[in-house]
Design a protein around this motif. Structure first.
Motif, PDB file in Angstrom:
ATOM      1  N   TYR A   1      22.108  10.801 -38.235  1.00 57.78           N
ATOM      2  CA  TYR A   1      22.957  10.567 -37.068  1.00 57.78           C
ATOM      3  C   TYR A   1      22.288   9.643 -36.063  1.00 57.78           C
ATOM      4  CZ  TYR A   1      25.623  11.480 -32.834  1.00 57.78           C
ATOM      5  OH  TYR A   1      26.371  11.339 -31.687  1.00 57.78           O
ATOM      6  N   ILE A   2      20.988   9.881 -35.772  1.00 54.49           N
ATOM      7  CA  ILE A   2      20.353   9.099 -34.705  1.00 54.49           C
ATOM      8  C   ILE A   2      19.871   7.734 -35.194  1.00 54.49           C
ATOM      9  CG2 ILE A   2      19.689  11.185 -33.470  1.00 54.49           C
ATOM     10  CD1 ILE A   2      16.788  10.666 -34.315  1.00 54.49           C
ATOM     11  N   LEU A   3      19.578   7.601 -36.492  1.00 56.68           N
ATOM     12  CA  LEU A   3      19.115   6.312 -37.021  1.00 56.68           C
ATOM     13  C   LEU A   3      20.264   5.426 -37.481  1.00 56.68           C
ATOM     14  CD1 LEU A   3      15.980   7.472 -39.085  1.00 56.68           C
ATOM     15  CD2 LEU A   3      16.008   6.331 -36.856  1.00 56.68           C
ATOM     16  N   LYS A   4      21.460   5.992 -37.474  1.00 57.93           N
ATOM     17  CA  LYS A   4      22.687   5.260 -37.811  1.00 57.93           C
ATOM     18  C   LYS A   4      22.590   4.613 -39.197  1.00 57.93           C
ATOM     19  CE  LYS A   4      23.667   4.659 -32.919  1.00 57.93           C
ATOM     20  NZ  LYS A   4      24.395   5.916 -32.846  1.00 57.93           N
ATOM     21  N   ASP A   5      22.580   3.294 -39.289  1.00 59.97           N
ATOM     22  CA  ASP A   5      22.612   2.618 -40.591  1.00 59.97           C
ATOM     23  C   ASP A   5      21.216   2.320 -41.160  1.00 59.97           C
ATOM     24  OD1 ASP A   5      25.399   2.570 -40.586  1.00 59.97           O
ATOM     25  OD2 ASP A   5      25.441   0.719 -39.409  1.00 59.97           O
ATOM     26  N   THR A   6      20.176   2.732 -40.445  1.00 58.19           N
ATOM     27  CA  THR A   6      18.818   2.488 -40.930  1.00 58.19           C
ATOM     28  C   THR A   6      18.522   3.373 -42.138  1.00 58.19           C
ATOM     29  OG1 THR A   6      18.081   1.940 -38.697  1.00 58.19           O
ATOM     30  CG2 THR A   6      16.382   2.511 -40.297  1.00 58.19           C
ATOM     31  N   GLN A   7      18.013   2.777 -43.197  1.00 58.52           N
ATOM     32  CA  GLN A   7      17.651   3.539 -44.391  1.00 58.52           C
ATOM     33  C   GLN A   7      16.354   4.309 -44.151  1.00 58.52           C
ATOM     34  OE1 GLN A   7      19.452   3.684 -47.383  1.00 58.52           O
ATOM     35  NE2 GLN A   7      21.020   2.682 -46.150  1.00 58.52           N
ATOM     36  N   PHE A   8      16.316   5.578 -44.586  1.00 60.03           N
ATOM     37  CA  PHE A   8      15.117   6.397 -44.391  1.00 60.03           C
ATOM     38  C   PHE A   8      14.999   7.438 -45.500  1.00 60.03           C
ATOM     39  CE2 PHE A   8      18.365   9.070 -42.555  1.00 60.03           C
ATOM     40  CZ  PHE A   8      17.951  10.356 -42.859  1.00 60.03           C
ATOM     41  N   LYS A   9      13.818   8.044 -45.560  1.00 62.01           N
ATOM     42  CA  LYS A   9      13.545   9.132 -46.496  1.00 62.01           C
ATOM     43  C   LYS A   9      12.535  10.059 -45.838  1.00 62.01           C
ATOM     44  CE  LYS A   9      11.352   9.937 -51.020  1.00 62.01           C
ATOM     45  NZ  LYS A   9      10.660   9.282 -52.169  1.00 62.01           N
ATOM     46  N   THR A  10      12.611  11.365 -46.125  1.00 60.04           N
ATOM     47  CA  THR A  10      11.649  12.315 -45.563  1.00 60.04           C
ATOM     48  C   THR A  10      11.021  13.164 -46.668  1.00 60.04           C
ATOM     49  OG1 THR A  10      13.441  13.893 -45.139  1.00 60.04           O
ATOM     50  CG2 THR A  10      12.751  12.499 -43.302  1.00 60.04           C
ATOM     51  N   LEU A  11       9.763  13.520 -46.436  1.00 57.42           N
ATOM     52  CA  LEU A  11       9.029  14.406 -47.341  1.00 57.42           C
ATOM     53  C   LEU A  11       8.306  15.453 -46.516  1.00 57.42           C
ATOM     54  CD1 LEU A  11       7.104  12.377 -50.102  1.00 57.42           C
ATOM     55  CD2 LEU A  11       8.741  14.242 -50.449  1.00 57.42           C
TER      56      LEU A  11
END
Length: 261
Positions: free
Chosen positions: A41-51
């Motif tokens: 929601y807060i990063l909008k269209d930015t691609q990300f991944k979490t570990l």
């Protein structure tokens, strides 16, 4: 197309009572699900991944846990603004504590880390229901002084197969516990807490599935008089085939701190 990847270490804390642990699972709320949903929601269209740095079971809480955030193409420029926005949108039982940039060589799973867990409990009487999320109530009276002796026996390098849930003959069960003590609880306070409560504090680099809850289950049995100090000593020997049959409830367990070496 991804041009560049940025790496961040984020420390978080959460009350695990209404969640089904860290790991994402179908049709249930987990910590990782809520973290990723908020970031999306807060990063909008930015691609990300979490570990995550590891998993916690359903109802287990964390005073300090950690995750690694990978962001593609667009770096985080203002850490304070990011934390404020992240916390504004996270559920009230999850809070981000800090964020710092790390390099591509950092690996949150494989890098050496030390975890300190706390198990909070009281004994002898029924507690106020508000205690339930972070404190286990053992209704029977317990021999606390004997339990303190028992806790010390876990320190050092031992065979912890007895204290691994559904252990097989293929696992690596020789583990080192750096510190294992049971003492009066002077850390967690609330007006509705019982007059006396206790905390089992244990520190080490790696813990197996349900290991701490099985170890504390053994201490409960020791406090009840069901097992002896000699039983614990024998259960830690290289040739032990003992299986601990009592696992302590999840809601008293807290990941207190995690530090990367």
């Amino acid at each position: 197309m991804f041009n560049k990847r940025y790496y961040y270490l984020i420390k978080i804390q959460y009350l695990g009572y209404r969640f089904h642990g860290w790991q994402k699972q179908p049709d249930v709320k987990t910590i990782h699900l809520m973290i990723d949903r908020t970031l999306k929601y807060i990063l909008k269209d930015t691609q990300f991944k979490t570990l995550g740095a590891g998993r916690t079971d359903a109802m287990v809480s964390a005073n300090e846990a950690a995750l690694e955030l990978f962001i593609y193409n667009e770096p985080i420029l203002d850490f304070s603004a990011f934390l404020e926005l992240f916390n504004h949108n996270l559920p009230q039982d999850i809070r981000a504590l800090s964020i710092k940039e790390v390099n591509k060589d950092f690996n949150i799973i494989q890098d050496s880390k030390v975890k300190e867990y706390h198990y909070v409990f009281s004994q002898g009487e029924k507690n106020h229901p508000f205690c339930a999320p972070i404190m286990t109530t053992i209704l029977e009276p317990l021999n606390i002084e004997l339990m303190k002796e028992g806790a010390r026996l876990f320190e050092g390098t031992h065979n912890f197969k007895t204290y691994c849930y559904r252990a097989t003959d293929k696992g690596e069960y020789i583990r080192t516990i750096e510190s294992s003590i049971l003492e009066a609880n002077n850390i967690y306070k609330a007006s509705f807490f019982p007059e006396k409560s206790y905390v089992f504090k244990i520190t080490g680099k790696g813990f197996m599935r349900n290991q701490i809850r099985l170890m504390f289950g053994c201490l409960i049995k020791l406090g009840r008089g069901d097992v002896t100090l000699e039983y614990i000593e024998n259960s830690l020997k290289a040739d032990s085939q003992e299986v601990m049959d009592y696992i302590a409830p999840a809601s008293g367990l807290i990941l207190h701190a995690i530090n990367f070496e």
